[in-house]
Design a protein around this motif. Structure first.
Motif, PDB file in Angstrom:
ATOM      1  N   GLU A  90       0.843  -1.189   0.000  1.00  0.00           N
ATOM      2  CA  GLU A  90       0.000   0.000   0.000  1.00  0.00           C
ATOM      3  C   GLU A  90       0.882   1.244   0.000  1.00  0.00           C
ATOM      4  O   GLU A  90       1.840   1.327   0.767  1.00  0.00           O
ATOM      5  N   PRO A  91       0.583   2.219  -0.858  1.00  0.00           N
ATOM      6  CA  PRO A  91       1.352   3.462  -0.838  1.00  0.00           C
ATOM      7  C   PRO A  91       1.063   4.263   0.426  1.00  0.00           C
ATOM      8  O   PRO A  91       0.028   4.068   1.069  1.00  0.00           O
ATOM      9  N   GLY A  92       1.998   5.153   0.770  1.00  0.00           N
ATOM     10  CA  GLY A  92       1.752   5.999   1.933  1.00  0.00           C
ATOM     11  C   GLY A  92       2.979   6.339   2.748  1.00  0.00           C
ATOM     12  O   GLY A  92       2.933   7.261   3.564  1.00  0.00           O
ATOM     13  N   ASP A  93       4.071   5.615   2.528  1.00  0.00           N
ATOM     14  CA  ASP A  93       5.288   5.865   3.297  1.00  0.00           C
ATOM     15  C   ASP A  93       6.348   6.507   2.401  1.00  0.00           C
ATOM     16  O   ASP A  93       6.578   6.057   1.278  1.00  0.00           O
ATOM     17  N   ASP A  94       7.001   7.551   2.920  1.00  0.00           N
ATOM     18  CA  ASP A  94       8.073   8.190   2.176  1.00  0.00           C
ATOM     19  C   ASP A  94       9.339   7.343   2.229  1.00  0.00           C
ATOM     20  O   ASP A  94       9.514   6.503   3.121  1.00  0.00           O
ATOM     21  N   LEU A  95      10.235   7.567   1.281  1.00  0.00           N
ATOM     22  CA  LEU A  95      11.521   6.883   1.227  1.00  0.00           C
ATOM     23  C   LEU A  95      12.640   7.860   1.539  1.00  0.00           C
ATOM     24  O   LEU A  95      12.575   9.034   1.145  1.00  0.00           O
ATOM     25  N   ASP A  96      13.662   7.377   2.233  1.00  0.00           N
ATOM     26  CA  ASP A  96      14.873   8.156   2.431  1.00  0.00           C
ATOM     27  C   ASP A  96      15.741   7.959   1.196  1.00  0.00           C
ATOM     28  O   ASP A  96      16.306   6.878   0.992  1.00  0.00           O
ATOM     29  N   LEU A  97      15.828   8.973   0.361  1.00  0.00           N
ATOM     30  CA  LEU A  97      16.548   8.869  -0.906  1.00  0.00           C
ATOM     31  C   LEU A  97      17.986   9.371  -0.805  1.00  0.00           C
ATOM     32  O   LEU A  97      18.680   9.426  -1.820  1.00  0.00           O
ATOM     33  N   SER A  98      18.433   9.711   0.380  1.00  0.00           N
ATOM     34  CA  SER A  98      19.769  10.293   0.524  1.00  0.00           C
ATOM     35  C   SER A  98      20.866   9.337   0.060  1.00  0.00           C
ATOM     36  O   SER A  98      21.844   9.755  -0.567  1.00  0.00           O
ATOM     37  N   SER A  99      20.712   8.047   0.335  1.00  0.00           N
ATOM     38  CA  SER A  99      21.745   7.079  -0.033  1.00  0.00           C
ATOM     39  C   SER A  99      21.845   6.903  -1.540  1.00  0.00           C
ATOM     40  O   SER A  99      22.934   6.919  -2.112  1.00  0.00           O
ATOM     41  N   VAL A 100      20.711   6.731  -2.204  1.00  0.00           N
ATOM     42  CA  VAL A 100      20.754   6.538  -3.657  1.00  0.00           C
ATOM     43  C   VAL A 100      21.214   7.806  -4.360  1.00  0.00           C
ATOM     44  O   VAL A 100      21.933   7.750  -5.367  1.00  0.00           O
ATOM     45  N   LEU A 101      20.863   8.963  -3.832  1.00  0.00           N
ATOM     46  CA  LEU A 101      21.310  10.210  -4.444  1.00  0.00           C
ATOM     47  C   LEU A 101      22.812  10.406  -4.281  1.00  0.00           C
ATOM     48  O   LEU A 101      23.480  10.929  -5.171  1.00  0.00           O
ATOM     49  N   ALA A 102      23.344   9.964  -3.150  1.00  0.00           N
ATOM     50  CA  ALA A 102      24.771  10.155  -2.879  1.00  0.00           C
ATOM     51  C   ALA A 102      25.632   9.074  -3.507  1.00  0.00           C
ATOM     52  O   ALA A 102      26.725   9.352  -4.024  1.00  0.00           O
ATOM     53  N   ASN A 103      25.138   7.828  -3.484  1.00  0.00           N
ATOM     54  CA  ASN A 103      25.964   6.680  -3.887  1.00  0.00           C
ATOM     55  C   ASN A 103      25.565   6.066  -5.222  1.00  0.00           C
ATOM     56  O   ASN A 103      26.273   5.200  -5.739  1.00  0.00           O
ATOM     57  N   GLY A 104      24.417   6.440  -5.755  1.00  0.00           N
ATOM     58  CA  GLY A 104      23.976   5.888  -7.020  1.00  0.00           C
ATOM     59  C   GLY A 104      23.182   4.614  -6.907  1.00  0.00           C
ATOM     60  O   GLY A 104      22.606   4.154  -7.890  1.00  0.00           O
ATOM     61  N   MET A 105      23.113   4.024  -5.700  1.00  0.00           N
ATOM     62  CA  MET A 105      22.378   2.774  -5.512  1.00  0.00           C
ATOM     63  C   MET A 105      21.985   2.637  -4.045  1.00  0.00           C
ATOM     64  O   MET A 105      22.726   3.051  -3.155  1.00  0.00           O
ATOM     65  N   ALA A 106      20.837   2.063  -3.799  1.00  0.00           N
ATOM     66  CA  ALA A 106      20.381   1.778  -2.440  1.00  0.00           C
ATOM     67  C   ALA A 106      19.452   0.582  -2.484  1.00  0.00           C
ATOM     68  O   ALA A 106      18.582   0.498  -3.354  1.00  0.00           O
ATOM     69  N   ALA A 107      19.649  -0.358  -1.566  1.00  0.00           N
ATOM     70  CA  ALA A 107      18.816  -1.562  -1.506  1.00  0.00           C
ATOM     71  C   ALA A 107      17.782  -1.393  -0.404  1.00  0.00           C
ATOM     72  O   ALA A 107      18.125  -1.261   0.771  1.00  0.00           O
ATOM     73  N   LEU A 108      16.509  -1.385  -0.790  1.00  0.00           N
ATOM     74  CA  LEU A 108      15.428  -1.321   0.182  1.00  0.00           C
ATOM     75  C   LEU A 108      15.120  -2.699   0.746  1.00  0.00           C
ATOM     76  O   LEU A 108      14.526  -2.818   1.814  1.00  0.00           O
ATOM     77  N   GLY A 109      15.480  -3.749  -0.004  1.00  0.00           N
ATOM     78  CA  GLY A 109      15.199  -5.117   0.372  1.00  0.00           C
ATOM     79  C   GLY A 109      15.591  -6.041  -0.764  1.00  0.00           C
ATOM     80  O   GLY A 109      16.156  -5.596  -1.769  1.00  0.00           O
ATOM     81  N   PRO A 110      15.289  -7.336  -0.650  1.00  0.00           N
ATOM     82  CA  PRO A 110      15.682  -8.301  -1.673  1.00  0.00           C
ATOM     83  C   PRO A 110      14.689  -8.448  -2.816  1.00  0.00           C
ATOM     84  O   PRO A 110      14.887  -9.244  -3.724  1.00  0.00           O
ATOM     85  N   GLY A 111      13.600  -7.692  -2.792  1.00  0.00           N
ATOM     86  CA  GLY A 111      12.537  -7.859  -3.773  1.00  0.00           C
ATOM     87  C   GLY A 111      12.941  -7.477  -5.180  1.00  0.00           C
ATOM     88  O   GLY A 111      13.957  -6.811  -5.406  1.00  0.00           O
ATOM     89  N   ARG A 112      12.104  -7.868  -6.128  1.00  0.00           N
ATOM     90  CA  ARG A 112      12.436  -7.723  -7.546  1.00  0.00           C
ATOM     91  C   ARG A 112      12.547  -6.271  -7.991  1.00  0.00           C
ATOM     92  O   ARG A 112      13.209  -5.971  -8.979  1.00  0.00           O
ATOM     93  N   TYR A 113      11.883  -5.344  -7.272  1.00  0.00           N
ATOM     94  CA  TYR A 113      11.964  -3.927  -7.642  1.00  0.00           C
ATOM     95  C   TYR A 113      12.340  -3.076  -6.428  1.00  0.00           C
ATOM     96  O   TYR A 113      11.864  -1.959  -6.276  1.00  0.00           O
ATOM     97  N   GLU A 114      13.200  -3.603  -5.566  1.00  0.00           N
ATOM     98  CA  GLU A 114      13.574  -2.888  -4.349  1.00  0.00           C
ATOM     99  C   GLU A 114      15.006  -2.348  -4.374  1.00  0.00           C
ATOM    100  O   GLU A 114      15.498  -1.903  -3.341  1.00  0.00           O
ATOM    101  N   THR A 115      15.651  -2.370  -5.518  1.00  0.00           N
ATOM    102  CA  THR A 115      16.977  -1.780  -5.649  1.00  0.00           C
ATOM    103  C   THR A 115      16.849  -0.453  -6.382  1.00  0.00           C
ATOM    104  O   THR A 115      16.491  -0.420  -7.564  1.00  0.00           O
ATOM    105  N   LEU A 116      17.094   0.634  -5.675  1.00  0.00           N
ATOM    106  CA  LEU A 116      16.995   1.964  -6.263  1.00  0.00           C
ATOM    107  C   LEU A 116      18.309   2.321  -6.949  1.00  0.00           C
ATOM    108  O   LEU A 116      19.390   2.053  -6.427  1.00  0.00           O
ATOM    109  N   LEU A 117      18.213   2.946  -8.106  1.00  0.00           N
ATOM    110  CA  LEU A 117      19.392   3.367  -8.856  1.00  0.00           C
ATOM    111  C   LEU A 117      19.246   4.820  -9.266  1.00  0.00           C
ATOM    112  O   LEU A 117      18.154   5.277  -9.609  1.00  0.00           O
ATOM    113  N   ARG A 118      20.380   5.529  -9.224  1.00  0.00           N
ATOM    114  CA  ARG A 118      20.434   6.844  -9.844  1.00  0.00           C
ATOM    115  C   ARG A 118      21.162   6.685 -11.163  1.00  0.00           C
ATOM    116  O   ARG A 118      22.328   6.294 -11.202  1.00  0.00           O
ATOM    117  N   ALA A 119      20.474   6.979 -12.257  1.00  0.00           N
ATOM    118  CA  ALA A 119      21.016   6.741 -13.596  1.00  0.00           C
ATOM    119  C   ALA A 119      21.425   8.040 -14.274  1.00  0.00           C
ATOM    120  O   ALA A 119      21.306   8.182 -15.482  1.00  0.00           O
TER     121      ALA A 119
END
Length: 205
Positions: A90-119
């Motif tokens: 369910e939508p409703g929770d914000d994400l801390d994007l500081s890691s992906v913005l700084a490092n280019g990648m952040a893992a929210l979990g092991p799920g199929r779409y839980e790896t954030l990338l800055r491209a």
């Protein structure tokens, strides 16, 4: 890729050809802007989508070449809600994007779409996407359905100004589609005939 399909993430609804009702974002406003873009890497199809009845599209920045994509200028809260919906939450929770913005990648979990990338960046805005934690070489390819490919093809034509023939040629060369779908078979499934690439054409509504 498809703006109407993306609109289901924002405002809620069932995408054309899909089977799932998306609840939409807390903020249902449309994107401020949208345009076609290219990301370093490639796209492949893997794992079975219950929404589309075939392989899902994943982005792998380690693949050679370019991935043709579509950028939507949305808020960080909308991005968080889109990520949640892709993971059947369910939508409703914000994400801390500081890691992906700084490092280019952040893992929210092991799920199929839980790896954030800055491209990269576009007009001063960070280009963020999400994909699987594995690479294309680490998972078995799964052929996508005609409905899913139609959604991608319409998005490519709209965002990049491509002909249907060019979109079909691109999609059928991707891992998972290649060897299962030929350009001729996909054109037939989309209700198109083999049109020369120089002749503009559009898909039926």
């Amino acid at each position: 890729m498809n703006a109407a399909r993306f609109g289901c993430y924002l405002a809620g609804g069932i995408p054309d050809g899909g089977t799932r009702l998306y609840p939409g974002c807390r903020d249902p406003r449309p994107p401020v802007d949208t345009r076609g873009c290219e990301l370093p890497g490639g796209i492949y199809f893997a794992t079975m989508s219950p929404v589309w009845g075939g392989g899902r599209a994943f982005y792998d920045p380690r693949l050679p070449g370019a991935a043709f994509a579509r950028a939507y200028l949305i808020t960080s809260g909308q991005f968080a809600d889109v990520v949640a919906q892709e993971m059947y939450r369910e939508p409703g929770d914000d994400l801390d994007l500081s890691s992906v913005l700084a490092n280019g990648m952040a893992a929210l979990g092991p799920g199929r779409y839980e790896t954030l990338l800055r491209a990269g960046s576009l007009d001063g805005y960070p280009v963020l996407t999400f994909t699987a934690p594995w690479s294309a070489a680490e998972v078995a390819p799964v052929a996508p359905s005609a409905a899913y490919l139609r959604m991608l093809a319409t998005g490519l034509c709209d965002a990049h100004g491509w002909t249907v023939a060019r979109a079909v040629e691109y999609l059928t060369e991707l891992s998972g589609a290649h060897g299962t779908w030929t350009p001729q078979a996909l054109l037939a499934a989309l209700g198109q005939h083999d049109t020369p690439a120089a002749t503009p054409t559009t898909l039926p509504n």
